[in-house]
Enzyme design. Structure first.
Site, PDB file in Angstrom:
ATOM      1  CB  ILE A 165      -0.957   0.055   1.214  1.00 41.38           C
ATOM      2  CG1 ILE A 165      -0.188   0.146   2.536  1.00 41.38           C
ATOM      3  CG2 ILE A 165      -1.918  -1.116   1.219  1.00 41.38           C
ATOM      4  CD1 ILE A 165      -1.001   0.836   3.621  1.00 41.38           C
ATOM      5  CE1 TYR A 188      -1.818   0.942  -3.150  1.00 37.15           C
ATOM      6  CE2 TYR A 188      -2.731   3.090  -3.723  1.00 37.15           C
ATOM      7  CZ  TYR A 188      -2.796   1.907  -3.003  1.00 37.15           C
ATOM      8  OH  TYR A 188      -3.857   1.693  -2.153  1.00 37.15           O
ATOM      9  CE  LYS A 226      -5.166  -0.817  -4.309  1.00 33.91           C
ATOM     10  NZ  LYS A 226      -5.499  -2.095  -3.653  1.00 33.91           N
ATOM     11  CB  VAL A 243      -1.718  12.012   7.078  1.00 33.57           C
ATOM     12  CG1 VAL A 243      -3.212  12.172   6.874  1.00 33.57           C
ATOM     13  CG2 VAL A 243      -1.172  13.274   7.683  1.00 33.57           C
TER      14      VAL A 243
HETATM   15  N1  LIG Z   1      -5.731   2.886   4.022  1.00 34.21           N
HETATM   16  C1  LIG Z   1      -6.216   3.624   3.030  1.00 34.21           C
HETATM   17  O1  LIG Z   1      -6.329   4.841   3.139  1.00 34.21           O
HETATM   18  C2  LIG Z   1      -6.659   2.977   1.742  1.00 34.21           C
HETATM   19  C3  LIG Z   1      -7.281   3.779   0.782  1.00 34.21           C
HETATM   20  C4  LIG Z   1      -7.697   3.197  -0.398  1.00 34.21           C
HETATM   21  C5  LIG Z   1      -7.506   1.848  -0.617  1.00 34.21           C
HETATM   22  N2  LIG Z   1      -6.883   1.098   0.324  1.00 34.21           N
HETATM   23  C6  LIG Z   1      -6.704  -0.327   0.033  1.00 34.21           C
HETATM   24  O2  LIG Z   1      -7.277  -1.083   1.080  1.00 34.21           O
HETATM   25  C7  LIG Z   1      -6.567  -2.302   1.232  1.00 34.21           C
HETATM   26  C8  LIG Z   1      -6.152  -2.489   2.688  1.00 34.21           C
HETATM   27  O3  LIG Z   1      -5.289  -1.425   3.031  1.00 34.21           O
HETATM   28  P1  LIG Z   1      -4.864  -1.107   4.539  1.00 34.21           P
HETATM   29  O4  LIG Z   1      -4.840   0.366   4.679  1.00 34.21           O
HETATM   30  O5  LIG Z   1      -5.660  -1.928   5.463  1.00 34.21           O
HETATM   31  O6  LIG Z   1      -3.352  -1.570   4.510  1.00 34.21           O
HETATM   32  P2  LIG Z   1      -2.569  -2.664   5.381  1.00 34.21           P
HETATM   33  O7  LIG Z   1      -1.144  -2.616   4.942  1.00 34.21           O
HETATM   34  O8  LIG Z   1      -2.870  -2.491   6.818  1.00 34.21           O
HETATM   35  O9  LIG Z   1      -3.249  -4.020   4.886  1.00 34.21           O
HETATM   36  C9  LIG Z   1      -2.775  -4.744   3.767  1.00 34.21           C
HETATM   37  C10 LIG Z   1      -2.607  -6.177   4.223  1.00 34.21           C
HETATM   38  O10 LIG Z   1      -2.208  -6.966   3.090  1.00 34.21           O
HETATM   39  C11 LIG Z   1      -1.196  -7.864   3.526  1.00 34.21           C
HETATM   40  N3  LIG Z   1      -0.386  -8.225   2.358  1.00 34.21           N
HETATM   41  C12 LIG Z   1       0.490  -7.455   1.683  1.00 34.21           C
HETATM   42  N4  LIG Z   1       1.036  -8.161   0.677  1.00 34.21           N
HETATM   43  C13 LIG Z   1       0.458  -9.398   0.706  1.00 34.21           C
HETATM   44  C14 LIG Z   1       0.594 -10.570  -0.073  1.00 34.21           C
HETATM   45  N5  LIG Z   1       1.453 -10.646  -1.109  1.00 34.21           N
HETATM   46  N6  LIG Z   1      -0.161 -11.650   0.255  1.00 34.21           N
HETATM   47  C15 LIG Z   1      -1.012 -11.625   1.307  1.00 34.21           C
HETATM   48  N7  LIG Z   1      -1.163 -10.548   2.086  1.00 34.21           N
HETATM   49  C16 LIG Z   1      -0.448  -9.438   1.780  1.00 34.21           C
HETATM   50  C17 LIG Z   1      -0.401  -7.103   4.583  1.00 34.21           C
HETATM   51  O11 LIG Z   1       0.325  -7.965   5.454  1.00 34.21           O
HETATM   52  C18 LIG Z   1      -1.522  -6.356   5.291  1.00 34.21           C
HETATM   53  O12 LIG Z   1      -2.032  -7.111   6.373  1.00 34.21           O
HETATM   54  C19 LIG Z   1      -5.404  -2.245   0.259  1.00 34.21           C
HETATM   55  O13 LIG Z   1      -5.780  -2.928  -0.920  1.00 34.21           O
HETATM   56  C20 LIG Z   1      -5.260  -0.769  -0.020  1.00 34.21           C
HETATM   57  O14 LIG Z   1      -4.680  -0.525  -1.270  1.00 34.21           O
HETATM   58  C21 LIG Z   1      -6.455   1.621   1.501  1.00 34.21           C
END
Ligand SMILES: NC(=O)c1ccc[n+]([C@@H]2O[C@H](COP(=O)([O-])OP(=O)(O)OC[C@H]3O[C@@H](n4cnc5c(N)ncnc54)[C@H](O)[C@@H]3O)[C@@H](O)[C@H]2O)c1
Length: 316
Positions: free
Chosen positions: A76, A141, A145, A184
């Site tokens: 991410i 990134y 997506k 942030v």
């Molecule tokens: N946090 C945000 O603001 C936000 C905004 C838009 C989209 N997203 C999307 O939401 C989803 C979750 O994001 P988050 O903020 O919870 O991040 P996060 O990093 O807390 O969660 C991502 C999880 O994916 C796991 N992971 C990474 N690579 C992996 C792999 N190869 N195989 C299995 N597991 C794997 C990580 O260990 C982690 O637990 C992501 O797809 C992210 O792109 C997040």
């Protein structure tokens, strides 16, 4: 229902897993723990420490035979995607393709893909931005997506999978990792609680659409069965970084009446190429999913600060 959550040890995925379990669903979690935490996964979920980019994921899906997969596992970090786009694509593109192949082979009915409303549109002409806006991602990134969404559509056409996409804004709340580059709110909360001054990039007038994690989880729940589509998930409100930092400072002061006031933020150089404005038009989710963000920013920020305060300074 039988459900699999990839990335279920992470910030959003662990909240989604908890909510699904509370609603009585059977949940399998796939996570390689590259950034997630095992202790965030409920004992009621079956946990598989497996990468979505590995062939093992096929065995897990065949064993779990879920009706619905929520695909959240991802690399991410936008900056890492710029410095190492191949690794980003391995996880975020090939991992998605690997998972979709496994889903198709196992006859999974529906896949819900967590895309990104902040990353797929790039700089936009229309703010708040609707789903129909052209996709012009500015980072690898964001490109991954967009590719993930396209693969999902292709697999839906070729294999009869039902495909749904969520495009959240800047998600914040308890359990967000305060160590990464993303998030942030988590980073600034932790710094202020530790009595350290956060550094704001540039003038801090860049805006984002901050949405509380419980609201994102609610939108995901509505896609267990709700109408398919691509949905922005935000508040339709633009908030500048300086405003978020000011609100977090107030929340920290309220938590410690009579304590030292949190340090004032410092301003560092602006980040090259940083998006100036980002705000999502969420009227499609409102009309088709009957979903609207419920948590106002001050309330969500206060509960996030309270969470990090409970964890103590060792968390930073
Ligand atoms: N946090 C945000 O603001 C936000 C905004 C838009 C989209 N997203 C999307 O939401 C989803 C979750 O994001 P988050 O903020 O919870 O991040 P996060 O990093 O807390 O969660 C991502 C999880 O994916 C796991 N992971 C990474 N690579 C992996 C792999 N190869 N195989 C299995 N597991 C794997 C990580 O260990 C982690 O637990 C992501 O797809 C992210 O792109 C997040």
């Amino acid at each position: 229902m039988r459900v699999v959550v990839t990335g279920g040890a992470g910030f959003i995925g662990s909240h989604l897993t908890d909510r699904l379990l509370n609603e009585g669903h059977q949940v399998g979690v796939i996570d390689d723990l590259s950034s997630g935490r095992r202790e965030q996964v409920s004992d009621q979920a079956r946990f598989y420490e497996v990468s979505v980019a590995s062939e093992w994921v096929g065995r897990v899906i065949a064993r779990e035979r879920p009706q619905v997969i929520f695909h959240l596992a991802a690399q991410i970090d936008v900056r890492k995607s710029v410095s190492d786009p191949l690794h980003d694509a391995e996880v975020n593109v090939l991992g998605t393709v690997q998972l979709l192949g496994a889903a198709a082979r196992a006859g999974v009915a529906r896949v819900v893909f967590m895309s990104s409303g902040g990353a797929v549109y790039g700089d936009t002409e229309v703010v708040p931005t609707p789903e129909s806006h052209p996709l012009r991602p500015a980072s690898p990134y964001g490109a991954a997506k967009v590719a993930g969404e396209a693969y999902l559509t292709a697999f839906a056409t070729s294999f009869g999978l039902e495909a749904a996409v969520l495009r959240p804004g800047n998600v914040y709340g308890p359990r967000q990792d305060p160590h990464g580059e993303a998030g942030v709110v988590a980073i600034v909360s932790s710094l202020l609680l530790a009595g350290r001054a956060p550094v704001i990039n540039g003038d801090g007038r860049q805006t984002r659409d901050y949405v509380f994690v419980d609201d994102v989880v609610e939108a995901a729940l509505r896609l267990l069965q709700g109408p398919l589509g691509q949905y922005n998930v935000g508040t339709c409100r633009e908030t500048a970084v300086v405003e978020v930092v000011a609100e977090l400072s107030r929340a920290v002061s309220e938590l410690r009446p009579g304590g030292d006031p949190p340090p004032n933020p410092r301003h560092g150089p602006a980040k090259d190429g940083e998006q100036r404005r980002s705000c999502l038009d969420c009227s499609l989710a409102a009309s088709r999913l009957d979903w609207r963000a419920q948590v106002a920013l001050p309330e969500g920020l206060r509960s996030t600060v309270a969470y990090f305060a409970d964890r103590g300074p060792g968390y930073l």
